[in-house]
Design a protein around this motif. Structure first.
Motif, PDB file in Angstrom:
ATOM      1  N   VAL A   1       0.846  -1.198   0.000  1.00  0.00           N
ATOM      2  CA  VAL A   1       0.000   0.000   0.000  1.00  0.00           C
ATOM      3  C   VAL A   1       0.880   1.246   0.000  1.00  0.00           C
ATOM      4  CG1 VAL A   1      -1.767   1.281   1.277  1.00  0.00           C
ATOM      5  CG2 VAL A   1      -1.857  -1.209   1.178  1.00  0.00           C
ATOM      6  N   SER A   2       0.458   2.278  -0.705  1.00  0.00           N
ATOM      7  CA  SER A   2       1.207   3.535  -0.757  1.00  0.00           C
ATOM      8  C   SER A   2       1.212   4.212   0.615  1.00  0.00           C
ATOM      9  CB  SER A   2       0.592   4.478  -1.785  1.00  0.00           C
ATOM     10  OG  SER A   2       1.125   5.781  -1.668  1.00  0.00           O
ATOM     11  N   LEU A   3       2.327   4.835   0.934  1.00  0.00           N
ATOM     12  CA  LEU A   3       2.424   5.569   2.200  1.00  0.00           C
ATOM     13  C   LEU A   3       1.375   6.671   2.272  1.00  0.00           C
ATOM     14  CD1 LEU A   3       4.041   6.089   4.851  1.00  0.00           C
ATOM     15  CD2 LEU A   3       5.420   7.705   3.541  1.00  0.00           C
ATOM     16  N   PHE A   4       1.081   7.296   1.146  1.00  0.00           N
ATOM     17  CA  PHE A   4       0.110   8.388   1.133  1.00  0.00           C
ATOM     18  C   PHE A   4      -1.311   7.872   1.364  1.00  0.00           C
ATOM     19  CE2 PHE A   4       3.693   9.982  -1.356  1.00  0.00           C
ATOM     20  CZ  PHE A   4       3.957  11.153  -0.660  1.00  0.00           C
ATOM     21  N   ASP A   5      -1.584   6.636   0.940  1.00  0.00           N
ATOM     22  CA  ASP A   5      -2.890   6.048   1.235  1.00  0.00           C
ATOM     23  C   ASP A   5      -3.045   5.807   2.736  1.00  0.00           C
ATOM     24  OD1 ASP A   5      -3.648   6.064  -1.397  1.00  0.00           O
ATOM     25  OD2 ASP A   5      -2.986   4.011  -1.794  1.00  0.00           O
ATOM     26  N   ILE A   6      -1.958   5.415   3.372  1.00  0.00           N
ATOM     27  CA  ILE A   6      -1.995   5.223   4.822  1.00  0.00           C
ATOM     28  C   ILE A   6      -2.185   6.559   5.528  1.00  0.00           C
ATOM     29  CG2 ILE A   6      -0.629   4.511   6.830  1.00  0.00           C
ATOM     30  CD1 ILE A   6       0.611   2.363   5.083  1.00  0.00           C
ATOM     31  N   PHE A   7      -1.547   7.594   5.001  1.00  0.00           N
ATOM     32  CA  PHE A   7      -1.709   8.938   5.555  1.00  0.00           C
ATOM     33  C   PHE A   7      -3.081   9.530   5.237  1.00  0.00           C
ATOM     34  CE2 PHE A   7       3.087  10.147   5.667  1.00  0.00           C
ATOM     35  CZ  PHE A   7       3.227   9.374   6.801  1.00  0.00           C
ATOM     36  N   GLU A   8      -3.824   8.876   4.350  1.00  0.00           N
ATOM     37  CA  GLU A   8      -5.135   9.355   3.911  1.00  0.00           C
ATOM     38  C   GLU A   8      -5.032  10.710   3.230  1.00  0.00           C
ATOM     39  OE1 GLU A   8      -8.315   8.949   6.831  1.00  0.00           O
ATOM     40  OE2 GLU A   8      -7.087   7.554   7.974  1.00  0.00           O
ATOM     41  N   ILE A   9      -4.000  10.859   2.419  1.00  0.00           N
ATOM     42  CA  ILE A   9      -3.789  12.097   1.672  1.00  0.00           C
ATOM     43  C   ILE A   9      -3.371  11.744   0.249  1.00  0.00           C
ATOM     44  CG2 ILE A   9      -3.105  13.461   3.695  1.00  0.00           C
ATOM     45  CD1 ILE A   9      -0.199  13.044   2.840  1.00  0.00           C
ATOM     46  N   ARG A  10      -3.340  12.761  -0.615  1.00  0.00           N
ATOM     47  CA  ARG A  10      -2.836  12.594  -1.973  1.00  0.00           C
ATOM     48  C   ARG A  10      -1.406  13.108  -2.029  1.00  0.00           C
ATOM     49  NH1 ARG A  10      -7.538  15.243  -2.780  1.00  0.00           N
ATOM     50  NH2 ARG A  10      -6.396  17.084  -3.509  1.00  0.00           N
ATOM     51  N   ALA A  11      -0.595  12.476  -2.839  1.00  0.00           N
ATOM     52  CA  ALA A  11       0.806  12.886  -2.948  1.00  0.00           C
ATOM     53  C   ALA A  11       0.918  14.341  -3.394  1.00  0.00           C
ATOM     54  CB  ALA A  11       1.543  11.969  -3.927  1.00  0.00           C
ATOM     55  N   GLU A  12      -0.068  14.813  -4.182  1.00  0.00           N
ATOM     56  CA  GLU A  12      -0.025  16.195  -4.680  1.00  0.00           C
ATOM     57  C   GLU A  12      -0.167  17.211  -3.554  1.00  0.00           C
ATOM     58  OE1 GLU A  12      -2.337  13.937  -5.804  1.00  0.00           O
ATOM     59  OE2 GLU A  12      -1.085  13.236  -7.467  1.00  0.00           O
ATOM     60  N   GLN A  13      -0.707  16.773  -2.419  1.00  0.00           N
ATOM     61  CA  GLN A  13      -0.885  17.697  -1.295  1.00  0.00           C
ATOM     62  C   GLN A  13       0.444  18.012  -0.617  1.00  0.00           C
ATOM     63  OE1 GLN A  13      -4.451  15.112   0.203  1.00  0.00           O
ATOM     64  NE2 GLN A  13      -4.604  17.082   1.235  1.00  0.00           N
ATOM     65  N   PHE A  14       1.428  17.126  -0.767  1.00  0.00           N
ATOM     66  CA  PHE A  14       2.734  17.329  -0.142  1.00  0.00           C
ATOM     67  C   PHE A  14       3.839  17.127  -1.177  1.00  0.00           C
ATOM     68  CE2 PHE A  14      -0.047  16.315   3.367  1.00  0.00           C
ATOM     69  CZ  PHE A  14       0.362  17.184   4.366  1.00  0.00           C
ATOM     70  N   PRO A  15       3.912  18.025  -2.163  1.00  0.00           N
ATOM     71  CA  PRO A  15       4.938  17.870  -3.203  1.00  0.00           C
ATOM     72  C   PRO A  15       6.361  17.951  -2.653  1.00  0.00           C
ATOM     73  CG  PRO A  15       3.899  20.042  -3.333  1.00  0.00           C
ATOM     74  CD  PRO A  15       3.085  19.235  -2.372  1.00  0.00           C
ATOM     75  N   GLN A  16       6.556  18.766  -1.624  1.00  0.00           N
ATOM     76  CA  GLN A  16       7.897  18.892  -1.055  1.00  0.00           C
ATOM     77  C   GLN A  16       8.345  17.589  -0.409  1.00  0.00           C
ATOM     78  OE1 GLN A  16       8.325  21.956   1.894  1.00  0.00           O
ATOM     79  NE2 GLN A  16      10.535  21.681   2.084  1.00  0.00           N
ATOM     80  N   LEU A  17       7.423  16.902   0.282  1.00  0.00           N
ATOM     81  CA  LEU A  17       7.752  15.624   0.903  1.00  0.00           C
ATOM     82  C   LEU A  17       8.097  14.590  -0.160  1.00  0.00           C
ATOM     83  CD1 LEU A  17       7.921  13.624   3.250  1.00  0.00           C
ATOM     84  CD2 LEU A  17       5.443  13.319   3.074  1.00  0.00           C
ATOM     85  N   THR A  18       7.264  14.498  -1.190  1.00  0.00           N
ATOM     86  CA  THR A  18       7.508  13.530  -2.262  1.00  0.00           C
ATOM     87  C   THR A  18       8.845  13.778  -2.931  1.00  0.00           C
ATOM     88  OG1 THR A  18       5.121  13.444  -2.662  1.00  0.00           O
ATOM     89  CG2 THR A  18       6.542  12.518  -4.350  1.00  0.00           C
ATOM     90  N   GLU A  19       9.125  15.022  -3.254  1.00  0.00           N
ATOM     91  CA  GLU A  19      10.370  15.356  -3.935  1.00  0.00           C
ATOM     92  C   GLU A  19      11.578  15.094  -3.050  1.00  0.00           C
ATOM     93  OE1 GLU A  19      12.598  16.463  -7.188  1.00  0.00           O
ATOM     94  OE2 GLU A  19      10.441  16.098  -7.033  1.00  0.00           O
ATOM     95  N   THR A  20      11.474  15.450  -1.773  1.00  0.00           N
ATOM     96  CA  THR A  20      12.594  15.247  -0.850  1.00  0.00           C
ATOM     97  C   THR A  20      12.866  13.764  -0.638  1.00  0.00           C
ATOM     98  OG1 THR A  20      11.988  17.289   0.292  1.00  0.00           O
ATOM     99  CG2 THR A  20      13.535  15.854   1.417  1.00  0.00           C
ATOM    100  N   LEU A  21      11.812  12.975  -0.514  1.00  0.00           N
ATOM    101  CA  LEU A  21      11.974  11.532  -0.359  1.00  0.00           C
ATOM    102  C   LEU A  21      12.714  10.930  -1.549  1.00  0.00           C
ATOM    103  CD1 LEU A  21       8.496  10.472   1.086  1.00  0.00           C
ATOM    104  CD2 LEU A  21      10.694  10.060   2.175  1.00  0.00           C
ATOM    105  N   LYS A  22      12.283  11.276  -2.750  1.00  0.00           N
ATOM    106  CA  LYS A  22      12.887  10.699  -3.952  1.00  0.00           C
ATOM    107  C   LYS A  22      14.316  11.193  -4.160  1.00  0.00           C
ATOM    108  CE  LYS A  22       8.598   9.685  -6.379  1.00  0.00           C
ATOM    109  NZ  LYS A  22       7.779   9.868  -7.604  1.00  0.00           N
TER     110      LYS A  22
END
Length: 206
Positions: free
Chosen positions: A64-85
């Protein structure tokens, strides 16, 4: 042709590996800080018991996607997604990424995320370990302290301003009283005038 192979050593090696995995899982489940292992697509590979309990989910969430567990969309936290990658690609750890997380199950929480790339023997494997620290209460306490300090400074400023007026008036009254009893003036105030001046001064400090 029949070949006989002694697999006893291989079996023992597998038993040792299985025991080591169980031991590692037991140790992970005793850690109070929630953590999760993700693949390069930020999907769950494994997690400890604290992680599952914190998000009120079952261990069947592998994949399962981490964002699904957070109950959010990845687009809501672009900085987190970019920093992780970016840190995953650069093989660099990252500490204390502050995230305001709000969901139906947890409400509004302040999370501090830290992560590090995990090296596996699998070629091309990109896996990271993420720890989550709930900073909500401590942040709220810090905000309350700052608000209390701000209120104190505001109160002291108002109190200081309010005190200046009666203190200034009292100072002028005492100066006038002192001049009235000075021998340089040649005029002696009557007891009634002295009593009146003292009564005025007394009321200003009440």
């Amino acid at each position: 042709v029949i070949a006989l192979v002694d697999i006893e050593a291989l079996k023992q090696s597998l038993d040792v590996s299985e025991a080591a995995l169980k031991y590692a899982a037991s140790v992970a489940d005793t850690v109070q800080l929630p953590f999760v292992v993700l693949d390069s697509n930020l999907r769950v590979k494994s997690a400890n018991l604290s992680f599952y309990e914190y998000f009120h989910i079952s261990p069947q969430t592998v994949g399962v996607s981490l964002f699904d567990i957070f109950e959010i969309r990845a687009e809501q936290f672009p900085q987190l997604t970019e920093t992780l990658k970016q840190t995953l690609a650069a093989d660099q750890p990252f500490k204390r990424f502050e995230m305001i997380h709000e969901s139906k199950s947890l409400g509004r929480r302040v999370l501090l995320l830290s992560w590090k790339h995990i090296h596996w023997n699998e070629p091309g494997s990109q896996t990271m370990l993420i720890t989550l620290e709930d900073f909500t209460e401590r942040k709220q306490a810090a905000d309350n302290l700052r608000e209390a300090l701000r209120s104190r400074e505001e109160f002291l400023s108002i109190a200081s301003h309010e005190l200046k007026t009666p203190v200034t008036s009292l100072k002028i009254q005492l100066q006038m009283l002192r001049r009235s009893v000075s021998p340089d003036t040649g005029i002696a105030p009557t007891p009634q005038k002295l009593a009146k001046a003292l009564d005025i001064s007394a009321r200003q400090v009440e």
